[in-house]
Each structure stands twice: as structure tokens, then as C-alpha cells.
Design a protein around this motif. Structure first.
Motif, PDB file in Angstrom:
ATOM      1  N   GLY A 113     109.789  22.290 149.031  1.00 30.81           N
ATOM      2  CA  GLY A 113     110.244  21.236 148.140  1.00 30.81           C
ATOM      3  C   GLY A 113     111.605  20.744 148.581  1.00 30.81           C
ATOM      4  N   ASN A 114     112.170  19.823 147.824  1.00 27.77           N
ATOM      5  CA  ASN A 114     113.450  19.239 148.211  1.00 27.77           C
ATOM      6  C   ASN A 114     114.597  20.241 148.170  1.00 27.77           C
ATOM      7  OD1 ASN A 114     112.389  16.715 148.763  1.00 27.77           O
ATOM      8  ND2 ASN A 114     112.775  15.922 146.704  1.00 27.77           N
ATOM      9  N   VAL A 115     114.516  21.238 147.279  1.00 31.38           N
ATOM     10  CA  VAL A 115     115.567  22.254 147.250  1.00 31.38           C
ATOM     11  C   VAL A 115     115.548  23.061 148.541  1.00 31.38           C
ATOM     12  CG1 VAL A 115     116.418  24.326 146.070  1.00 31.38           C
ATOM     13  CG2 VAL A 115     115.599  22.386 144.734  1.00 31.38           C
ATOM     14  N   ASP A 147     116.616  31.053 139.352  1.00 33.27           N
ATOM     15  CA  ASP A 147     115.544  31.104 140.342  1.00 33.27           C
ATOM     16  C   ASP A 147     114.286  31.730 139.761  1.00 33.27           C
ATOM     17  OD1 ASP A 147     116.498  30.241 143.100  1.00 33.27           O
ATOM     18  OD2 ASP A 147     118.115  31.602 142.526  1.00 33.27           O
ATOM     19  N   ARG A 148     113.152  31.100 140.031  1.00 32.19           N
ATOM     20  CA  ARG A 148     111.874  31.694 139.648  1.00 32.19           C
ATOM     21  C   ARG A 148     111.605  32.912 140.525  1.00 32.19           C
ATOM     22  NH1 ARG A 148     107.818  30.203 136.514  1.00 32.19           N
ATOM     23  NH2 ARG A 148     108.798  28.202 136.094  1.00 32.19           N
ATOM     24  N   ALA A 174     118.843  28.888 144.104  1.00 33.85           N
ATOM     25  CA  ALA A 174     119.688  28.341 143.040  1.00 33.85           C
ATOM     26  C   ALA A 174     121.106  28.890 143.129  1.00 33.85           C
ATOM     27  CB  ALA A 174     119.085  28.640 141.671  1.00 33.85           C
ATOM     28  N   ASP A 175     121.233  30.164 143.471  1.00 32.93           N
ATOM     29  CA  ASP A 175     122.567  30.764 143.601  1.00 32.93           C
ATOM     30  C   ASP A 175     123.337  30.133 144.756  1.00 32.93           C
ATOM     31  OD1 ASP A 175     122.098  32.479 141.477  1.00 32.93           O
ATOM     32  OD2 ASP A 175     121.305  34.070 142.760  1.00 32.93           O
ATOM     33  N   PHE A 176     122.648  29.899 145.868  1.00 34.10           N
ATOM     34  CA  PHE A 176     123.299  29.282 147.030  1.00 34.10           C
ATOM     35  C   PHE A 176     123.706  27.843 146.714  1.00 34.10           C
ATOM     36  CE2 PHE A 176     122.837  27.270 151.379  1.00 34.10           C
ATOM     37  CZ  PHE A 176     124.032  27.782 151.875  1.00 34.10           C
ATOM     38  N   VAL A 177     122.827  27.107 146.032  1.00 42.72           N
ATOM     39  CA  VAL A 177     123.143  25.733 145.645  1.00 42.72           C
ATOM     40  C   VAL A 177     124.379  25.718 144.745  1.00 42.72           C
ATOM     41  CG1 VAL A 177     122.342  23.727 144.340  1.00 42.72           C
ATOM     42  CG2 VAL A 177     120.786  24.875 145.929  1.00 42.72           C
ATOM     43  N   SER A 178     124.435  26.630 143.791  1.00 43.24           N
ATOM     44  CA  SER A 178     125.593  26.695 142.902  1.00 43.24           C
ATOM     45  C   SER A 178     126.873  26.965 143.684  1.00 43.24           C
ATOM     46  CB  SER A 178     125.386  27.790 141.848  1.00 43.24           C
ATOM     47  OG  SER A 178     124.352  27.447 140.957  1.00 43.24           O
ATOM     48  N   VAL A 197     111.498  28.770 145.646  1.00 44.02           N
ATOM     49  CA  VAL A 197     110.131  28.667 145.123  1.00 44.02           C
ATOM     50  C   VAL A 197     110.108  28.110 143.704  1.00 44.02           C
ATOM     51  CG1 VAL A 197     109.246  30.491 146.612  1.00 44.02           C
ATOM     52  CG2 VAL A 197     110.206  31.094 144.375  1.00 44.02           C
ATOM     53  N   GLY A 198     111.209  27.539 143.273  1.00 48.08           N
ATOM     54  CA  GLY A 198     111.232  26.888 141.967  1.00 48.08           C
ATOM     55  C   GLY A 198     112.359  27.385 141.089  1.00 48.08           C
TER      56      GLY A 198
END
Length: 455
Positions: free
Chosen positions: A155-157, A109-110, A126-130, A319-320
Motif C-alpha cells: 500500500g501507499n504506507v 500498527d495492525r 506506523a512507529d517509523f512514520v511517526s 500491513v495496515g
């Protein structure tokens, strides 16, 4: 007798596989040919497609079919469960290959530099997506106690995170989610999801199809405040010049003027709200403070000095993504990328011989998955030019058996392409038993066993 051009690709996600495909389609593949080895730190290939795409997006996951056809080529070998640099270093790779392409992507994650970002209940997307994608290296549980949740980013994420939080577990059960993710989502208490964007509808980075999918769920009521529908000269020009921007804006406009329905989970899309602080109480998230913004005529925004505190108990920062620094390679910390020119890794104004990059590690995490094809083609074209001009280093041990003996001597429990077929069959068998296409295996050791490898 001339030997094939030997190329190592570090990272077996879309970017790396597209690079392999470009090599196979080049003139160099004819005579004396190319020989490609992909090294992947996960036991399974496909990178972002397997561990970054939401499970309820099978259309995007279908890209695996095309990638699969590339990896089926006899000139390609897969070495999974091999980590750079702990299992194999740049010096090791140079000893075995004429050239090395790094395509390691971006999965961190940024940073978001606002007060309260480290509170309990503040999470990186990113952690949640993983977690919900069954990544083997993250915890098996996720705290889903908050009834009101904020998602920062447009964004799409951010859409994926909001949609997964808003859907019921039973809606997601037909997908490939593993049992631990289903159980976690079954206990999810979220009833309100608030997505915040600093700018306006014409600056949102949603893809039109992904945005419209929010409204397809029988459990999600998408709500847009009519006051958030605003455009300036820059915004109007963006709509005129970009069909996707216009489609997103029209969808948001239609949602803003309709009556609010009675679906149980409310998903609010907020614009012109810039996150200023994550509010804490007793070390936990207790709210989100935003500053109202307004357009400045160019499509950018400026603060108004008007602040709102939103009642939320969890905040997800979408946020990226950010790539991880690769040892032995130059690094641009500001962009989170390896400096390059046309895919050639550059250090001190000079090409780091025989070393290349492609995908998000090269240009940052922007664009859709298919956009990495252009990167791969350019990188491979320059690699092949360097080959023709004699600028590549000569490896000490270019034989195909050398790297296999190296990994075996180090005791690396690596998976292969045949092993992926076995893992794939095991996951499909689990799915068939439950009336699903697939149930993903999560534990690394179990993935290795299913692949025919003992850790």
C-alpha cells in the motif's frame, strides 16, 4: 431565545474537520446556528496530514490549506493538547454538548501473526512514520543500521517507508523534517530495500502517482522481477474495471522489462511472496522467510510450498493501521472500529444517544484522505435528523464558557486556533532561516510554548 446546536468533535484531523465543515454547510447553521468545538490530543491540528503523510509529499500536505479555511470559521473553536478520556470524558462532553462526534482516526500498527515478529529489528510502519514526521510522543532517534531491509505490504504506507529508507537525507532536507530526523537519516546505512506483496501486481494497493514517484529520485533504482508480472481472470477483470489498477500494473510492467541502472540504492518490488517468518539470530532480525504464491483464477492466491529466505537485517510491517479502543464506547475488536449505523454509534442494537463516529474509527483505515468526506456528510446528516426529531440528549451546561471553565479548573494546558497561528509562524521562521518553507517543532513542551501556552 433559541440557542445554537452545540457539537463536540473529538479528533481534529481531516475526518473531524470535514464533519465540522458539513455542519457549517447544513441548514442548521442558519438559524439558530451551530457551535462546534474540536478536541485534539496533539497541540496542533490536522492529524494524519501532519503526522502520517511523508514529508516529501507536499502535494498531499497541501490539503491543509482547505482544512485551514474551515477552522478559520468563527463558529469553530479548537482545543488542542486535550486528551480523551484523561482530560475530558464522554460524560463531561455530554454535559456541555447536544452531540459528540468521534473522529480519532487510526495510528497504531495492525498485528502480523508470524514467528519472529517481536525480534529486535522488526518494526511497525506506523512507529517509523511517526518518527520521521516528528511526532512529539515517540523517541527522537531511530535505529538505521541495517544495509538490507524488508518492507511488508503493498500500500501507499509501504511505499512511503521504502522511499524514506532509500532516499538520502540531503534529498529530504528541503522538506519540513526536524533536525533529529535529518541527523538520523544521514546515518542510515540501507542500500537495499525489498518490498514484499503476497499477491500480484493487479492486487497492489498503490496509488499510481505514489508508485511512479519512486522512480523520480536520482538515488533510487526501482527493480521488478519479470517473473512477478502475472495475471489471472480475476486480475484481468480488475484491470478492465479500474483505471488505477491498470495504471499501476502498466508501470510495474515497464519497470520489469527495462535494464537495471546504476543508481546507488536498490529498491526491489516483489510480488507473490507471502511472509512466513522473520528469521532471528541472537534475538535480532537476520532474515525473512517467504512462501511463493500463485494466482487461483479469482485474483486471490494460494501457497506453492516453495520457500525463500531473504538476507535482511530489519523488517518494517506496513500491513495496515489500527484504531485505538475508545473508553465508554462499544468496540469491534476484529475490525478495530466503533460499531455504527450511518455514523450513529450502536450498542446492543440501539443508538447510543447523541454519539456519532466518522472516518477511520468508523470504517477502518481504508481509502484516501478525501474519502472521509462522504463519511462525514452521512454522519452529520443523521445527527441533524436526530436533532430535528428531538432524539438528542439535552446538555446540562450548553453555554460556550462552560467547557472553558471546566478545562481551566482541571489545569489542562490547552492550545487554541490562535495558538496554531503562532506555532505555524514559529515553524515557518525556523524554515526561513534555513531556506526552507518550514521546520517542524517536535517537543510537546516547545510546541505549547510556541502556541502561547505554558505546560
Amino acid at each position: 431565545m433559541p440557542r445554537p446546536l452545540r457539537v463536540a468533535i473529538v479528533g481534529a484531523g481531516p475526518a473531524g474537520i470535514y464533519a465540522a465543515d458539513a455542519l457549517l454547510k447544513s441548514e442548521a447553521a442558519n438559524d439558530p446556528g451551530v457551535s462546534i468545538d474540536l478536541f485534539e490530543r496533539m497541540p496542533a491540528p490536522f492529524g494524519l496530514i501532519r503526522y502520517g503523510v511523508a514529508p516529501d509529499h507536499p502535494r498531499i500536505k497541501g490539503i491543509i490549506t482547505a482544512l485551514h479555511q474551515v477552522l478559520d470559521k468563527p463558529q469553530i473553536r479548537l482545543f488542542g493538547n486535550v486528551d480523551y478520556p484523561s482530560d475530558i470524558t464522554l460524560d463531561d462532553l455530554r454535559a456541555f454538548y447536544d452531540a459528540v462526534i468521534f473522529s480519532t482516526g487510526a495510528d497504531a500498527d495492525r498485528d502480523l501473526n508470524i514467528p519472529g515478529v517481536d525480534l529486535d529489528g522488526s518494526y511497525g510502519a506506523a512507529d517509523f512514520v511517526s518518527w520521521y514526521d516528528g511526532h512529539p510522543d515517540v523517541p527522537r532517534t531511530w535505529p538505521l543500521e541495517a544495509e538490507k531491509v524488508a518492507v511488508l505490504g503493498v500500500g501507499n504506507v509501504a511505499l512511503d517507508v521504502a522511499r524514506i529508507l532509500a532516499k538520502t537525507a540531503d534529498e529530504l532536507l528541503p522538506t519540513e523534517i526536524p533536525p533529529n530526523v535529518y541527523d538520523g537519516l544521514k546515518a542510515n546505512k540501507a542500500l537495499e530495500i525489498h518490498v514484499f506483496g503476497r499477491r500480484g501486481p493487479a492486487q497492489a494497493k498503490f496509488s499510481p502517482m505514489e508508485l511512479r514517484e519512486l522512480d523520480h529520485s536520482p538515488s533510487i533504482e526501482v527493480i521488478v522481477n519479470p517473473e512477478d508480472i502475472d495475471y489471472d481472470r480475476g486480475s484481468i477483470e480488475a484491470r478492465r474495471s479500474n483505471k488505477q489498477v491498470d495504471m499501476v500494473a502498466k508501470t510495474l510492467e515497464n519497470w520489469a522489462i527495462r535494464d537495471v541502472g546504476d543508481r546507488p540504492h536498490k529498491l526491489f518490488l516483489h510480488f507473490f511472496e507471502s511472509p512466513a517468518e522473520i528469521v532471528g539470530e541472537d534475538g535480532k532480525v537476520a532474515g525473512l522467510r517467504t512462501e511463493r504464491t500463485e494466482l487461483d483464477g479469482t485474483g486471490n492466491v494460494k501457497g506453492t510450498g516453495e520457500f525463500t529466505t531473504w538476507d535482511v537485517q530489519a523488517v518494517y510491517r506496513a500491513v495496515g493501521y489500527l484504531s485505538e479502543e475508545l473508553p465508554k464506547l462499544p468496540w469491534d475488536a476484529a475490525s478495530g472500529t466503533v460499531p455504527d449505523e450511518g455514523g450513529r454509534v450502536m450498542e446492543g442494537g440501539e443508538h447510543l444517544a447523541s454519539t456519532y463516529v466518522t472516518g477511520w474509527i468508523r470504517r477502518g483505515p481504508i481509502g484516501l484522505i478525501g474519502h472521509t468526506k462522504g463519511d462525514a456528510n452521512e454522519t452529520v446528516a443523521n445527527l441533524l435528523e436526530d436533532h430535528r426529531e428531538g432524539r438528542l440528549r439535552t446538555p446540562e451546561a450548553p453555554g460556550e464558557d462552560a467547557v472553558v471553565e471546566f478545562l481551566q479548573d482541571k489545569g489542562v494546558a490547552y492550545t487554541t486556533w490562535d495558538g496554531w497561528y503562532r506555532l505555524d509562524a514559529a515553524e515557518r521562521a525556523r524554515g526561513e532561516a534555513e531556506g526552507r518553507e518550514r521546520v517542524k517543532i517536535v517537543e510537546r513542551e516547545e510546541m505549547l510554548r510556541a502556541s502561547g501556552v505554558e505546560a
